[in-house]
Design a protein around this motif. Structure first.
Motif, PDB file in Angstrom:
ATOM      1  N   LEU A 253       4.124  13.488  -4.290  1.00 22.90           N
ATOM      2  CA  LEU A 253       2.721  13.142  -3.785  1.00 22.90           C
ATOM      3  C   LEU A 253       2.956  12.946  -2.326  1.00 22.90           C
ATOM      4  CD1 LEU A 253       1.802  10.806  -6.848  1.00 22.90           C
ATOM      5  CD2 LEU A 253       0.980  13.127  -5.999  1.00 22.90           C
TER       6      LEU A 253
ATOM      7  N   GLY B 180      -0.597  19.350  -7.327  1.00 26.74           N
ATOM      8  CA  GLY B 180       0.578  18.517  -7.336  1.00 26.74           C
ATOM      9  C   GLY B 180       1.118  18.560  -8.630  1.00 26.74           C
TER      10      GLY B 180
ATOM     11  N   ARG C   3       6.134   6.466  -7.186  1.00 25.61           N
ATOM     12  CA  ARG C   3       5.963   7.152  -5.917  1.00 25.61           C
ATOM     13  C   ARG C   3       6.799   6.446  -4.819  1.00 25.61           C
ATOM     14  NH1 ARG C   3       1.563   6.998  -1.431  1.00 25.61           N
ATOM     15  NH2 ARG C   3       0.227   6.015  -2.892  1.00 25.61           N
TER      16      ARG C   3
END
Length: 481
Positions: free
Chosen positions: A96, A136, A360
């Protein structure tokens, strides 16, 4: 886990349109929405059109994804090859950082949402679809930015080396569990799935040797066929368990990197309370299940067969040992309790960043550590906040999923008030043995029940009467006589 699927009869399906009003009410109650603010959608569209791509190109690796058939938010792509008498596991995870800048509208909204909420076909995504289901997502035949994990595994299934770096990858195929399992069973599967089976089974053996725990609970799910929803109990395919072991391998490797460097975000679960284990011994005795004194509870749980009513009740009782999970951030000093007791090791969530915020941040930490670089300041600044966000949003995710299931159960049962059903008593209230929980196999319902005549018999089959259904409050009332 037993390979059985129990489905409701075709005439017990519920029209999806009639339930969407109820789901809208649930979303209003929980103050959640699938819609994003305009500035977030605009930022996502712009980022998707102009991602920050890494220089390293590993599109030569023949990755595939294995997910539920309808999934579009594909976080993980897999490839395994032999390496001497061991294995080399390549695991590409959606990156990301190619689309999100710390402090931008997408980042702020993701930190507010925490994780994707799932409820039938009414998903509340963590990120706008322009990123999570398009630019993504590791969709087939598309070049995508990734965090590429390379893990060396020896012939016993033990991970020996790990590296993660940013790289471009390309999945060759979007596969689903049922089709992959069928190809494995009939001998037509690609070699990568033969290796997945080998590594998965070795990892399961190592899990057992560590004292890890995996509860063999069939999943209750909403089965959508066209515009009709049904309820089903679904057992996992073996390939799902092997695939899950690759994710666990990666999460344990990530945790080892962070623990060694004394900075990171761990997924934790405290050890089982000895008093809770003693209570389970008493429950097993009441259910007529032998539990030898020399057998620890992970071994005992693995011996259970949830197709047997008394064993199914025992499995439900064992869930009491797996409560209290959470996240902990640290920098400089290890947390007082860093372990995940069900895995019997340190562990981190790093394999689902499209659907979970913490992945993330943990992924960024591991990339920096493998590159021998400082962990970014924007990650360090969130080491306390992210665990709190995940705690709050995890609670909301459970509320949403359970509310949607309750709604569908109520809708399926509404026309059948007054009927009798065969059920198994899987739990009894500690304070009142006339109250407890049941599992009805047909239709696939989990509900509470009250006995009108005497104590409920734990682990036994009983006949229950559906007394009432309130679709507005999603309340169901069964009695056992």
């Amino acid at each position: 886990m037993p390979s059985r699927v129990v489905r409701v009869r075709s005439d017990e399906g519920v029209a999806a349109e009639s339930l969407r009003t109820g789901i809208a009410k649930i979303q209003q109650e929980l103050n959640v929405t699938a819609d994003f603010p305009p500035e977030v959608e605009e930022a996502a569209a712009a980022a998707a059109a102009n991602p920050r791509l890494p220089e390293l190109d590993r599109t030569d690796i023949p990755f595939v994804t294995i997910d539920p058939e309808s999934a579009m938010d594909l976080d993980q792509a897999l490839h395994i090859e032999r390496n001497g008498d061991g294995y080399r596991v390549f695991y590409a995870i959606a990156d990301l950082a190619a689309f999100i800048t710390p402090g931008d509208p997408i980042d702020i909204e993701a930190n507010r949402r925490g994780e994707t909420l799932y409820g039938a076909d009414s998903k509340i995504p963590l990120h706008p679809k322009a990123i999570s289901e398009d630019a993504g997502s590791l969709l087939p035949d598309q070049v995508r930015p990734s965090l590429l994990w390379t893990i060396e595994v020896d012939r016993t299934g033990e991970g020996t080396e790990v590296d993660v770096k940013r790289a471009l990858v390309k999945s060759r195929a979007k596969l689903n569990y049922a089709d992959v399992q069928e190809s494995i069973d009939n001998g037509s599967a690609d070699e990568v799935f033969t290796l997945l089976r080998e590594v998965g089974e070795l990892r399961m053996e190592r899990e057992a040797a560590r004292g890890g725990v995996s509860l063999p609970l069939p999943e209750q799910e909403i089965d959508i066929k066209g515009e009709t929803w049904h309820l089903a109990f679904r057992a996992q395919h073996p390939v799902e368990q092997w695939n899950a072991q690759i994710s666990l391998l990666t999460g344990m490797a990530a945790a080892s990197l962070m623990v060694y460097a004394r900075v990171g975000l761990l997924r934790t679960l405290p050890p089982a309370d000895p008093r809770a284990v003693k209570r389970l011994h008493r429950t097993a005795k009441a259910l007529g299940i032998e539990w030898p004194a020399e057998q620890d509870y992970p071994q005992f749980i693995r011996s259970l067969d949830p197709t047997r009513p008394n064993h199914a009740a025992m499995v439900v009782a064992c869930t009491s040992l797996l409560r209290g999970s959470g996240y902990v951030g640290f920098n400089g000093e290890l947390p007082e309790q860093p372990m995940h007791s069900a895995i019997a090791a340190e562990y981190a969530h790093v394999t689902a960043p499209l659907r979970r915020l913490v992945d993330r941040y943990a992924g960024e930490i591991c990339v920096a550590l493998c590159a021998d670089e400082e962990v970014p300041d924007w990650v360090i600044a969130k080491l306390t906040d992210v665990p709190e966000t995940m705690r709050d949003t995890g609670r909301r995710a459970n509320q949403y999923e359970n509310a949607v299931l309750n709604l569908v159960e109520a809708a399926v049962l509404q026309p059948r008030v007054g009927e009798d059903f065969e059920a198994v008593v899987v739990d009894i209230d500690d304070k009142d043995d006339h109250k407890g929980d049941i599992t009805v196999q047909d239709p696939a319902i989990e509900s509470s029940v009250t006995s009108t005549s005497g104590p409920l018999p734990l682990g036994e089959q009983v006949t229950v009467t559906l007394e009432s259904v309130d679709l507005d409050t999603r309340a169901i009332r069964f009695t056992a006589t």
